[in-house]
Design a protein around this motif. Structure first.
Motif, PDB file in Angstrom:
ATOM      1  N   THR A   7      19.757  25.925 -19.118  1.00  0.00           N
ATOM      2  CA  THR A   7      19.426  27.375 -20.262  1.00  0.00           C
ATOM      3  C   THR A   7      19.476  28.676 -19.342  1.00  0.00           C
ATOM      4  OG1 THR A   7      17.286  27.069 -20.333  1.00  0.00           O
ATOM      5  CG2 THR A   7      18.548  25.347 -21.858  1.00  0.00           C
ATOM      6  N   CYS A   8      19.150  28.405 -18.185  1.00  0.00           N
ATOM      7  CA  CYS A   8      18.824  29.812 -17.697  1.00  0.00           C
ATOM      8  C   CYS A   8      19.843  29.712 -16.679  1.00  0.00           C
ATOM      9  CB  CYS A   8      17.293  29.866 -17.311  1.00  0.00           C
ATOM     10  SG  CYS A   8      16.048  29.605 -19.035  1.00  0.00           S
ATOM     11  N   TRP A   9      20.140  31.071 -16.080  1.00  0.00           N
ATOM     12  CA  TRP A   9      20.496  31.520 -14.642  1.00  0.00           C
ATOM     13  C   TRP A   9      19.371  31.864 -13.491  1.00  0.00           C
ATOM     14  CZ3 TRP A   9      20.261  36.136 -12.849  1.00  0.00           C
ATOM     15  CH2 TRP A   9      19.362  37.259 -12.948  1.00  0.00           C
ATOM     16  N   HIS A  10      20.748  31.077 -12.381  1.00  0.00           N
ATOM     17  CA  HIS A  10      19.551  31.492 -11.321  1.00  0.00           C
ATOM     18  C   HIS A  10      20.634  32.472 -10.612  1.00  0.00           C
ATOM     19  CE1 HIS A  10      18.213  27.548 -11.214  1.00  0.00           C
ATOM     20  NE2 HIS A  10      18.282  27.660 -12.498  1.00  0.00           N
ATOM     21  N   LEU A  11      19.651  33.043  -9.629  1.00  0.00           N
ATOM     22  CA  LEU A  11      20.252  33.806  -8.215  1.00  0.00           C
ATOM     23  C   LEU A  11      19.918  32.825  -7.138  1.00  0.00           C
ATOM     24  CD1 LEU A  11      21.225  36.464  -6.634  1.00  0.00           C
ATOM     25  CD2 LEU A  11      18.979  37.326  -7.076  1.00  0.00           C
ATOM     26  N   ILE A  12      21.144  32.819  -6.444  1.00  0.00           N
ATOM     27  CA  ILE A  12      20.818  31.786  -5.157  1.00  0.00           C
ATOM     28  C   ILE A  12      21.357  32.246  -4.428  1.00  0.00           C
ATOM     29  CG2 ILE A  12      22.037  28.862  -4.622  1.00  0.00           C
ATOM     30  CD1 ILE A  12      21.747  28.690  -7.368  1.00  0.00           C
ATOM     31  N   LEU A  13      20.237  32.087  -2.764  1.00  0.00           N
ATOM     32  CA  LEU A  13      20.548  32.763  -2.004  1.00  0.00           C
ATOM     33  C   LEU A  13      20.909  31.356  -1.055  1.00  0.00           C
ATOM     34  CD1 LEU A  13      18.652  35.244  -2.027  1.00  0.00           C
ATOM     35  CD2 LEU A  13      20.244  36.195  -1.667  1.00  0.00           C
ATOM     36  N   LEU A  40      25.201  34.543   5.369  1.00  0.00           N
ATOM     37  CA  LEU A  40      24.665  34.561   4.482  1.00  0.00           C
ATOM     38  C   LEU A  40      25.804  34.438   3.008  1.00  0.00           C
ATOM     39  CD1 LEU A  40      22.113  35.119   2.417  1.00  0.00           C
ATOM     40  CD2 LEU A  40      22.072  37.362   2.879  1.00  0.00           C
ATOM     41  N   LEU A  41      24.993  33.665   1.712  1.00  0.00           N
ATOM     42  CA  LEU A  41      26.190  33.878   0.630  1.00  0.00           C
ATOM     43  C   LEU A  41      25.441  33.952   0.668  1.00  0.00           C
ATOM     44  CD1 LEU A  41      28.207  30.540   1.277  1.00  0.00           C
ATOM     45  CD2 LEU A  41      28.952  33.239   1.586  1.00  0.00           C
ATOM     46  N   ALA A  42      26.036  34.638  -1.551  1.00  0.00           N
ATOM     47  CA  ALA A  42      24.742  34.761  -2.237  1.00  0.00           C
ATOM     48  C   ALA A  42      25.757  35.134  -3.996  1.00  0.00           C
ATOM     49  CB  ALA A  42      23.775  36.502  -1.944  1.00  0.00           C
ATOM     50  N   GLY A  43      24.989  34.918  -4.757  1.00  0.00           N
ATOM     51  CA  GLY A  43      25.446  34.880  -6.052  1.00  0.00           C
ATOM     52  C   GLY A  43      24.535  34.263  -7.291  1.00  0.00           C
ATOM     53  N   LEU A  44      25.197  33.920  -8.678  1.00  0.00           N
ATOM     54  CA  LEU A  44      24.540  33.706  -9.972  1.00  0.00           C
ATOM     55  C   LEU A  44      25.712  32.651 -10.148  1.00  0.00           C
ATOM     56  CD1 LEU A  44      24.498  37.175 -12.099  1.00  0.00           C
ATOM     57  CD2 LEU A  44      22.961  36.393 -10.707  1.00  0.00           C
ATOM     58  N   THR A  48      21.796  23.708   5.197  1.00  0.00           N
ATOM     59  CA  THR A  48      21.775  24.607   4.602  1.00  0.00           C
ATOM     60  C   THR A  48      20.600  25.508   4.100  1.00  0.00           C
ATOM     61  OG1 THR A  48      24.423  24.900   4.417  1.00  0.00           O
ATOM     62  CG2 THR A  48      23.168  26.135   3.345  1.00  0.00           C
ATOM     63  N   GLU A  49      19.987  26.890   3.674  1.00  0.00           N
ATOM     64  CA  GLU A  49      18.558  26.921   3.306  1.00  0.00           C
ATOM     65  C   GLU A  49      18.894  27.411   1.959  1.00  0.00           C
ATOM     66  OE1 GLU A  49      16.550  29.252   6.617  1.00  0.00           O
ATOM     67  OE2 GLU A  49      15.694  27.759   7.686  1.00  0.00           O
ATOM     68  N   PHE A  50      18.508  27.280   1.175  1.00  0.00           N
ATOM     69  CA  PHE A  50      18.336  27.832  -0.345  1.00  0.00           C
ATOM     70  C   PHE A  50      17.297  28.077  -0.598  1.00  0.00           C
ATOM     71  CE2 PHE A  50      21.523  24.225   0.488  1.00  0.00           C
ATOM     72  CZ  PHE A  50      22.129  24.717  -0.022  1.00  0.00           C
ATOM     73  N   LEU A  51      17.448  29.728  -1.653  1.00  0.00           N
ATOM     74  CA  LEU A  51      16.817  30.164  -2.173  1.00  0.00           C
ATOM     75  C   LEU A  51      17.294  30.269  -3.566  1.00  0.00           C
ATOM     76  CD1 LEU A  51      14.026  31.900  -2.025  1.00  0.00           C
ATOM     77  CD2 LEU A  51      15.046  33.919  -1.426  1.00  0.00           C
ATOM     78  N   GLY A  52      15.881  29.887  -4.465  1.00  0.00           N
ATOM     79  CA  GLY A  52      16.593  29.796  -6.217  1.00  0.00           C
ATOM     80  C   GLY A  52      16.025  30.901  -6.560  1.00  0.00           C
ATOM     81  N   SER A  81      25.214  44.418   7.581  1.00  0.00           N
ATOM     82  CA  SER A  81      23.399  44.396   7.577  1.00  0.00           C
ATOM     83  C   SER A  81      23.524  43.855   6.922  1.00  0.00           C
ATOM     84  CB  SER A  81      23.254  45.945   7.298  1.00  0.00           C
ATOM     85  OG  SER A  81      23.266  46.482   6.668  1.00  0.00           O
ATOM     86  N   GLY A  82      23.556  42.501   6.173  1.00  0.00           N
ATOM     87  CA  GLY A  82      23.455  41.194   5.713  1.00  0.00           C
ATOM     88  C   GLY A  82      22.505  41.877   3.972  1.00  0.00           C
TER      89      GLY A  82
END
Length: 249
Positions: free
Chosen positions: A46-52, A59-63, A79-83, A112-113
């Motif tokens: 039901t909710c959205w995530h910001l995932i790195l 590095l990849l980032a997105g919703l 791969t390391e994930f942070l949500g 520069s990341g």
């Protein structure tokens, strides 16, 4: 940092915690690491995530938006994930939840990341300092919290119609109240089954009509049957979050 927990999901080991900000904005922070290439069943959300994600220094980032059905997602190796899972009704102004239902929005990453959100670049958060990152987004006016139309009821003389409240709820969440309740309830059912409860206890506790009603919900929203969940005969599952006692609340 309170509420630290670790859960296994086949080859993925999820570590997750609550935050000092409180559940009004961020529901949960999680991280995991993949060792080998695999696929994962992503349960409806039901909710959205910001995932790195970070792999071999890239590095990849997105919703990742709310999901109205279970899907199969690829999991890259090493791969390391942070949500960051944002609470229902939290809105990132450039990307309302209604615009990313069943979808993803990638964010640019600078040389520069740093990750670019809302036209500005931001320092990438870590598992331990998510609160600082979220507060900066709030201070910049990019991250706001909607009370899902309830504030309209509290205004003197305000008498919004049910249709108006439903429209505002959907604008903030991308989903109807009915969809939120159904998805949350299916996640709760899967959590109970994984915890060893029988289908009869799930039906009685969560208000399903019967076994067939539960089975339909699990297939649609979780992607696995009750037997598969109970027997451990399922593919890697996305993390099943603990939800309020009353699904959808």
């Amino acid at each position: 940092m309170s509420g630290l927990e670790v859960e296994e999901a086949m080859t993925l080991r999820f570590e997750h915690r609550d935050t000092e900000i409180g559940a009004s904005v961020v529901d949960r922070v999680w991280r995991t690491r993949s060792d080998a290439e695999d696929t994962m069943t992503s349960a409806a959300r039901t909710c959205w995530h910001l995932i790195l994600s970070r792999r071999r220094g890239c590095l990849l980032a997105g919703l990742r938006g709310p999901e109205t059905r279970a899907t199969v997602a690829p999991v890259p190796p090493d791969t390391e994930f942070l949500g960051i899972r944002f609470a229902l009704g939290t809105v990132l102004r450039p990307h309302p939840a209604s615009s990313i239902i069943n979808g993803n929005v990638p964010f640019p990453v600078t040389d520069s990341g740093r990750v670019v959100i809302g036209g500005d670049d931001w320092e990438v958060p870590t598992y331990d300092n998510v609160e600082h990152f979220v507060r900066r987004l709030q201070d910049a006016g990019l991250l706001v919290r909607s009370r899902l139309g309830e504030e309209e009821r509290e205004r003197p003389g305000a008498d919004p119609t049910m249709r108006t409240l439903q429209r505002r709820y959907r604008a903030a969440t991308g989903l109807s109240r009915t969809a939120v309740t159904q998805i949350d309830r299916a996640n709760a059912a899967a959590t109970m089954l994984l915890g060893g409860h029988g289908w009869r206890a799930v039906v009685e506790t969560l208000g399903y009509f019967d076994q067939a009603h539960l089975a339909h919900a699990l297939r649609r929203y979780v992607g696995h049957t009750a037997r598969e969940l109970q027997a451990g005969e399922h593919s890697t599952l996305s993390f099943l979050y603990k939800i309020p006692p009353v699904p959808g609340s």
